[in-house]
Design an enzyme around this catalytic site. Structure first.
Site, PDB file in Angstrom:
ATOM      1  N   LEU A 195      38.095  40.497  34.114  1.00  0.00           N
ATOM      2  CA  LEU A 195      36.729  40.094  34.437  1.00  0.00           C
ATOM      3  C   LEU A 195      35.740  41.246  34.386  1.00  0.00           C
ATOM      4  O   LEU A 195      34.530  41.024  34.436  1.00  0.00           O
ATOM      5  CB  LEU A 195      36.692  39.435  35.819  1.00  0.00           C
ATOM      6  CG  LEU A 195      37.394  38.079  35.899  1.00  0.00           C
ATOM      7  CD1 LEU A 195      37.465  37.605  37.337  1.00  0.00           C
ATOM      8  CD2 LEU A 195      36.692  37.048  35.030  1.00  0.00           C
ATOM      9  N   ASN A 227      38.111  32.567  41.361  1.00  0.00           N
ATOM     10  CA  ASN A 227      38.832  33.011  42.550  1.00  0.00           C
ATOM     11  C   ASN A 227      39.106  34.513  42.572  1.00  0.00           C
ATOM     12  O   ASN A 227      39.277  35.088  43.638  1.00  0.00           O
ATOM     13  CB  ASN A 227      40.167  32.252  42.629  1.00  0.00           C
ATOM     14  CG  ASN A 227      41.138  32.878  43.603  1.00  0.00           C
ATOM     15  OD1 ASN A 227      40.955  32.827  44.821  1.00  0.00           O
ATOM     16  ND2 ASN A 227      42.189  33.498  43.070  1.00  0.00           N
ATOM     17  N   TYR A 252      31.509  43.527  49.523  1.00  0.00           N
ATOM     18  CA  TYR A 252      32.282  42.288  49.453  1.00  0.00           C
ATOM     19  C   TYR A 252      31.482  41.112  50.011  1.00  0.00           C
ATOM     20  O   TYR A 252      31.306  40.079  49.357  1.00  0.00           O
ATOM     21  CB  TYR A 252      33.590  42.462  50.221  1.00  0.00           C
ATOM     22  CG  TYR A 252      34.470  41.230  50.248  1.00  0.00           C
ATOM     23  CD1 TYR A 252      35.249  40.890  49.144  1.00  0.00           C
ATOM     24  CD2 TYR A 252      34.521  40.408  51.373  1.00  0.00           C
ATOM     25  CE1 TYR A 252      36.062  39.768  49.163  1.00  0.00           C
ATOM     26  CE2 TYR A 252      35.326  39.280  51.397  1.00  0.00           C
ATOM     27  CZ  TYR A 252      36.087  38.963  50.291  1.00  0.00           C
ATOM     28  OH  TYR A 252      36.887  37.847  50.311  1.00  0.00           O
TER      29      TYR A 252
END
Length: 281
Positions: free
Chosen positions: A89, A115, A189
């Protein structure tokens, strides 16, 4: 008697209804799970396969994906097929190749599950510019890239997008349970996951004319097995939770089944929290 008659009329002569077996099935569906061989990704992949979907398990580590596909397939009494696929990714060329292979081999997707995650543990004091940029690219930008690649096929299929976010996308970590750098939750995050939640709501709105549903699943405390070896930290984590325990990986399967099947056909733009009640107090 009047109430009973009305109910019978609705059930027998009223609107068409579906039974639970018909609602909770993915037979004939094609699904992609990014990070599908990871700790929670494995459970997501297994859930979709168990419901009858053909599942493409994708990550940077092809061998790990292949091994997980074989393990899941053996564990299913019946269900769909699983196929490993390489997907980095952080590399747009890899993303292009992945979706080209999916198109060539399977056609368009019915289900996209964003995910995948990887990153470093950091506090605000220790995080570097490079760490921040990596986490935003991995956790937020990748969701955008994959959705852009998948959306044409999803429109054709009136498909489903499930974005796996986090409780830290809508609540802040409690600094008191994170001593030092080893288990500290990085600021990047939560920022990225919050962005995914908002992006999902945007997509739910603007893709709704095409019949596409978009929802989020926000896991709570599901620490990796290696982290669970630190009993002191796990106890601190568990004590933050009304259920006084961490989650077991399989406990996300119900929410995945709901959000990826027609059982949630009237749900879109939602953030479903599987967190043991983490945010209620």
């Amino acid at each position: 008697m009047k109430l009973i008659s009305c109910w019978q009329s609705y059930c027998i002569g009223g609107s068409t209804t579906l039974n639970l077996d018909e609602l909770f099935t993915l037979k004939g569906k094609i699904a992609l799970v990014t990070g599908g061989a990871g700790y929670l990704g494995t459970e997501i992949s297994a859930t979709l396969a168990e419901l009858g979907a053909t599942v493409i398990v994708a990550s940077r580590n092809y061998n790990k994906c292949q091994k997980k596909c074989e393990e899941i397939q053996k564990s299913l009494p019946k269900g769909g097929d699983l196929f490993p696929l390489t997907l980095d990714l952080m590399n747009k060329v890899s993303i292009d190749h992945c979706f080209k292979k999916i198109e060539d081999q399977f056609g368009s997707l019915d289900i996209l599950v964003n995910n995948a995650w990887s990153g470093n543990k950091n506090s605000f004091e220790t995080i570097t510019d490079q760490d921040w940029e990596y986490d935003i690219d991995m956790s937020l930008n990748s969701v955008f890239y994959c959705t852009k690649k998948a959306v044409k096929g999803l429109i054709e299929k009136k498909g489903v997008i499930l974005n796996v976010t986090s409780m830290y996308g809508h609540v802040a970590p409690d600094y008191r349970i994170y001593d030092g750098k080893e288990f500290t939750n990085p600021p990047s995050y939560g920022a990225a996951k919050a962005g995914v939640i908002q992006f999902s709501k945007y997509l739910a709105s603007f893709l709704s004319p095409h019949g596409i549903r978009v929802n989020c699943l926000s896991p709570g405390p599901f620490p990796h097995e290696q982290t669970q070896e630190n009993k002191e930290f796990i106890q601190k984590l568990a004590s933050k939770n009304p259920m006084n325990r961490i989650g077991k990986a399989y406990e996300i399967k119900g929410a995945v089944a709901l959000l990826c099947t027609n059982a949630s056909s009237y749900m879109t733009g939602q953030n479903i929290c599987v967190d043991g009640g983490w945010a209620v107090w």
